[in-house]
Motif scaffolding. Structure first.
Motif, short mmCIF file in Angstrom:
data_model
loop_
_atom_site.label_atom_id
_atom_site.label_comp_id
_atom_site.label_asym_id
_atom_site.label_seq_id
_atom_site.Cartn_x
_atom_site.Cartn_y
_atom_site.Cartn_z
N GLU A 29 -10.61 -19.24 -34.30
CA GLU A 29 -9.78 -18.26 -34.91
C GLU A 29 -7.88 -18.20 -35.27
O GLU A 29 -7.62 -18.15 -36.00
CB GLU A 29 -9.57 -16.96 -33.94
N LYS A 30 -8.17 -18.88 -34.65
CA LYS A 30 -6.48 -20.06 -34.54
C LYS A 30 -5.89 -20.42 -35.85
O LYS A 30 -4.24 -20.95 -36.69
CB LYS A 30 -5.68 -20.51 -33.86
N ASN A 31 -7.09 -21.70 -36.42
CA ASN A 31 -6.82 -21.74 -37.93
C ASN A 31 -7.47 -20.50 -39.44
O ASN A 31 -7.43 -21.38 -40.25
CB ASN A 31 -8.42 -22.90 -37.83
N GLU A 32 -7.88 -19.50 -39.07
CA GLU A 32 -8.35 -18.78 -40.09
C GLU A 32 -6.97 -18.84 -41.11
O GLU A 32 -7.61 -19.43 -42.13
CB GLU A 32 -7.94 -17.39 -38.96
N THR A 33 -6.45 -18.60 -41.29
CA THR A 33 -5.18 -18.26 -42.31
C THR A 33 -5.08 -19.88 -42.72
O THR A 33 -5.17 -19.47 -44.36
CB THR A 33 -4.26 -18.37 -41.44
N ILE A 34 -5.63 -20.70 -42.52
CA ILE A 34 -4.88 -22.33 -43.68
C ILE A 34 -6.01 -22.36 -43.91
O ILE A 34 -6.31 -22.96 -44.80
CB ILE A 34 -4.49 -23.21 -41.89
N VAL A 35 -7.23 -22.01 -42.99
CA VAL A 35 -8.58 -22.00 -43.44
C VAL A 35 -8.47 -21.36 -44.87
O VAL A 35 -9.50 -21.74 -45.75
CB VAL A 35 -9.67 -22.33 -42.81
N ARG A 36 -8.15 -20.42 -44.55
CA ARG A 36 -8.64 -19.24 -45.98
C ARG A 36 -7.40 -19.56 -46.96
O ARG A 36 -7.92 -19.27 -48.38
CB ARG A 36 -7.94 -17.85 -45.54
N SER A 37 -6.41 -20.32 -47.35
CA SER A 37 -5.46 -20.52 -47.60
C SER A 37 -5.73 -22.02 -48.96
O SER A 37 -5.65 -21.93 -49.68
CB SER A 37 -4.18 -20.39 -47.34
N MET A 38 -6.63 -22.87 -47.78
CA MET A 38 -6.68 -24.14 -48.44
C MET A 38 -8.05 -24.78 -48.20
O MET A 38 -8.37 -25.28 -48.81
CB MET A 38 -6.01 -24.72 -47.80
N GLY A 39 -8.65 -23.89 -47.79
CA GLY A 39 -10.71 -24.47 -46.80
C GLY A 39 -11.17 -24.72 -48.44
O GLY A 39 -12.14 -25.23 -48.98
N SER A 40 -11.32 -23.71 -50.22
CA SER A 40 -11.67 -23.94 -50.85
C SER A 40 -11.80 -24.95 -51.38
O SER A 40 -12.39 -25.85 -52.27
CB SER A 40 -11.08 -23.02 -51.91
N GLY A 41 -10.75 -25.79 -50.64
CA GLY A 41 -11.14 -27.39 -51.81
C GLY A 41 -11.79 -28.37 -51.28
O GLY A 41 -12.16 -29.32 -51.63
N LEU A 42 -12.28 -27.73 -49.70
CA LEU A 42 -13.58 -28.86 -49.52
C LEU A 42 -14.58 -28.18 -49.86
O LEU A 42 -15.98 -28.91 -49.34
CB LEU A 42 -13.49 -28.59 -48.03
N LEU A 43 -14.83 -27.58 -50.87
CA LEU A 43 -16.56 -27.42 -51.40
C LEU A 43 -16.25 -28.36 -51.69
O LEU A 43 -18.28 -28.89 -52.16
CB LEU A 43 -16.24 -25.78 -52.04
N ALA A 44 -16.16 -28.63 -53.12
CA ALA A 44 -15.89 -30.15 -53.85
C ALA A 44 -17.06 -31.32 -53.30
O ALA A 44 -17.86 -31.86 -53.15
CB ALA A 44 -15.14 -30.49 -54.59
N PRO A 45 -15.64 -32.25 -51.92
CA PRO A 45 -16.07 -33.12 -51.23
C PRO A 45 -17.80 -33.06 -50.98
O PRO A 45 -18.83 -33.18 -50.47
CB PRO A 45 -15.14 -33.16 -50.75
N LEU A 46 -17.82 -31.27 -50.03
CA LEU A 46 -18.89 -31.13 -49.31
C LEU A 46 -20.45 -30.60 -49.95
O LEU A 46 -21.00 -31.27 -49.83
CB LEU A 46 -18.99 -29.57 -48.71
N VAL A 47 -20.13 -30.82 -51.27
CA VAL A 47 -21.49 -30.58 -52.28
C VAL A 47 -21.82 -32.04 -52.41
O VAL A 47 -23.26 -31.97 -52.65
CB VAL A 47 -21.38 -29.92 -53.19
#
Length: 592
Positions: free
Chosen positions: A52-70
């Motif tokens: 929960e404490k990382n929620e703001t950062i993940v919401r802001s920057m997490g979409s960038g991890l989608l490409a390497p995850l796929v």
């Protein structure tokens, strides 16, 4: 570990306002996260992004991890469970527009060998993020469907049941995935006010999806109905689902098939942004409804068979005008079923004046005479004969005249001559005095059809089918007419005399010529025969054609067989000529 490195980075960011983060910060986060994925730390990364404490950062920057995850998931080298969970969390957490853009980019950039894997992997995340968009999702649904179908169209379509079951290239998997992808949006159309502007836009996007699916892949697919087809055929199920979606989104099947030219601009498939092929799609739709009977239970029964036939002519004509075997087969089957719905011979002569209606038998003739695939030629002939049998008498009379004016193919002309004989026989039994195949109308038709096409220069071998049918027709008519006290005997004798006179000239020339050629082949050596062929005049058998193949292109053995068969055929023609002359001479003597 990369996770610890990522945690250290975020610890420093927690004291920095989000608006003050720089591009370098985003790149640092992305590199650390990508390293975690590459090193197999996906379980720890999942725990990290769910804190929960990382929620703001993940919401802001997490979409960038989608490409390497796929990319990692497509490798299929490690346990993908945690990577799937990370993707699911990011899709539900990060900015919807950013997630959609990244996922669509991965769809567009799919490797040719991984198209099916990419689509089946991403349809669920795409569906999730689109559903998050609420009332603004319709344009994005269209973008997603367009990207997915563009890739699906690159996959080979199975051409047999075995290939469909093997699904080597994954097309069937993709079709199933696409149906599952659109279901929530279809259900939404069922439950909401379809008059709303947003609903109308979503309806348009779903309609475009259905019509494009009808063209790719269903128009190319083998969809013959069998007992076990609904259970074992993903493509059959896909077709069934597509036809179920159309009425669910308030798009009646008759409106699509029969009345589309009358629709307003706001209700057309060709609205802004459409990249479909509506005529080809409707042709497939007509095939599925009237041939495979998919959705026939909800199709209104108020339309007359003749109206359905006329409307389907546009689609039959389109399908038969292509060179693709699957299209031609669908066109033939649609034509047969449409004709069979007209139970009696009731196609009026007025239909022959309709361009789309008359173009169909013309396409059949081209199919019968030029198609290199034998079973298509044979089926084309069967369908052509069915069409002829459905015409009323006046329409047949007009059609037979037109064929002799527009087609120079001896085989086609022989079919027409045989049909004339059959129709005369039918008219004789019916006893109608005003029939189109008795009396002066028959004589008028014979003057245009029973003739030697090129006079003395006619190649009897090339047009032997037409000549033999002409002789059989004359023989039948002479025997029939001599029993009538007030018939057309004089006119018939005049046509016969003129025809036989010219035919005897052609027979004499042809028999002499072919006999000489056969003698040259028998007596000459191969080298001498080759020199002889080169020295021959324009009447050399180099210009003779047998079944559209030049005689000179055949081996000496085949040439020998062809020439022998030609002489036998000429003898048969001559025997028929003698029999016809006996009939006329006997009747003349009887009258004297």
């Amino acid at each position: 570990m990369a996770v610890n490195q990522l945690n250290d980075i975020i610890q420093r960011w927690r004291v920095t306002p989000e608006k003050d983060l720089r591009q370098e910060d985003y790149e640092l986060f992305l590199n650390a996260g990508s390293t975690c994925i590459a090193q197999g730390d996906s379980a720890q990364l999942l725990d990290f992004i769910k804190e929960e404490k990382n929620e703001t950062i993940v919401r802001s920057m997490g979409s960038g991890l989608l490409a390497p995850l796929v990319t990692e998931l497509l490798k299929k080298e490690k346990n993908p469970v945690h990577c799937h969970s990370i993707v699911e969390h990011l899709v539900q957490t990060c900015d919807a527009k950013e997630v959609l853009e990244i996922l669509l980019e991965k769809v567009d950039d799919a490797h040719p060998d991984l198209i099916a894997d990419t689509i089946t992997l991403l349809v669920k995340p795409l569906q999730t993020v689109l559903l998050r968009m609420g009332d603004t999702k319709a344009p994005s649904v269209g973008l997603a469907l367009n990207a997915l179908q563009k890739q699906v169209s690159k996959l080979p379509v199975p051409c047999s049941r075995k290939q469909e079951q093997e699904d080597k290239y994954g097309l069937c998997r993709c079709c199933t995935a696409l149906v599952n992808f659109v279901q929530p949006f279809v259900q939404e159309m069922k439950t909401q006010d379809s008059q709303a502007a947003q609903d109308a836009r979503l309806r348009t996007e779903l309609l475009k999806f259905c019509m494009e699916s009808l063209r790719e892949p269903l128009l190319h697919a083998q969809l013959d109905r069998e007992v076990d087809t609904p259970r074992n055929s993903p493509l059959w199920n896909f077709a069934t689902e597509i036809l179920a979606i159309l009425p669910a989104i308030q798009e009646p099947l008759p409106k699509l098939l029969f009345y589309h030219p009358l629709r307003g601009r706001e209700d057309t498939i060709s609205a802004e942004g459409d990249t479909g092929h509506p005529n080809e799609s409707r042709a497939c739709l007509a095939y599925l409804v009237f041939v495979q009977l998919i959705a026939m239970e909800i199709f209104p029964a108020v339309f007359s068979p003749l109206f359905v036939l006329q409307c389907n002519m546009e689609y039959v004509n389109l399908l038969l005008s292509r060179k693709d075997e699957s299209w031609i087969l669908k066109g033939l089957d649609l034509y047969v079923k449409s004709l069979e719905r007209v139970m009696d011979n009731s196609l009026p002569v007025e239909l022959l004046d309709l361009k789309s209606f008359y173009s169909v038998p013309q396409n059949l003739i081209e199919l019968m005479t030029e198609c290199p695939i034998q079973h298509l030629r044979i089926k084309g002939l069967v369908v052509f004969q069915l069409f002829v049998e459905k015409l009323e008498e006046e329409a047949k009379h007009k059609f037979f005249r037109c064929i002799f004016k527009t087609s120079n193919h001896a085989g086609v002309q022989s079919i027409i001559l045989k049909n004339i004989k059959n129709q005369v026989e039918f008219s004789t039994k019916s006893g109608k005095e005003d029939d189109w195949f008795v009396g002066t109308r028959l004589i008028s038709l014979l003057r245009e059809t029973v003739c030697i096409p090129d006079g003395a220069d006619t190649d009897l071998l090339h047009c032997m089918d037409r000549v033999m049918e002409s002789l059989n027709l004359l023989r039948y008519l002479l025997i029939r007419e001599k029993k009538k006290p007030n018939g057309v005997w004089p006119e018939l004798c005049s046509i016969t005399e003129s025809y036989i006179k010219m035919l005897r000239v052609c027979l004499s020339m042809s028999k002499s010529y072919y006999a000489a050629e056969l003698k040259a082949l028998r007596e000459g050596e191969k080298v001498k025969a080759k020199e002889l062929k080169q020295a021959k005049s324009n009447k050399s058998f180099r210009n003779i054609k047998v079944k559209n193949e030049k005689l000179s292109s055949m081996s000496p053995e085949v040439q020998h067989q062809v020439l022998q068969c030609a002489l036998v055929t000429f003898d048969l023609m001559e025997s028929l000529v003698v029999r016809i002359e006996e009939i006329t001479e006997k009747e003349v003597k009887h009258e004297q």
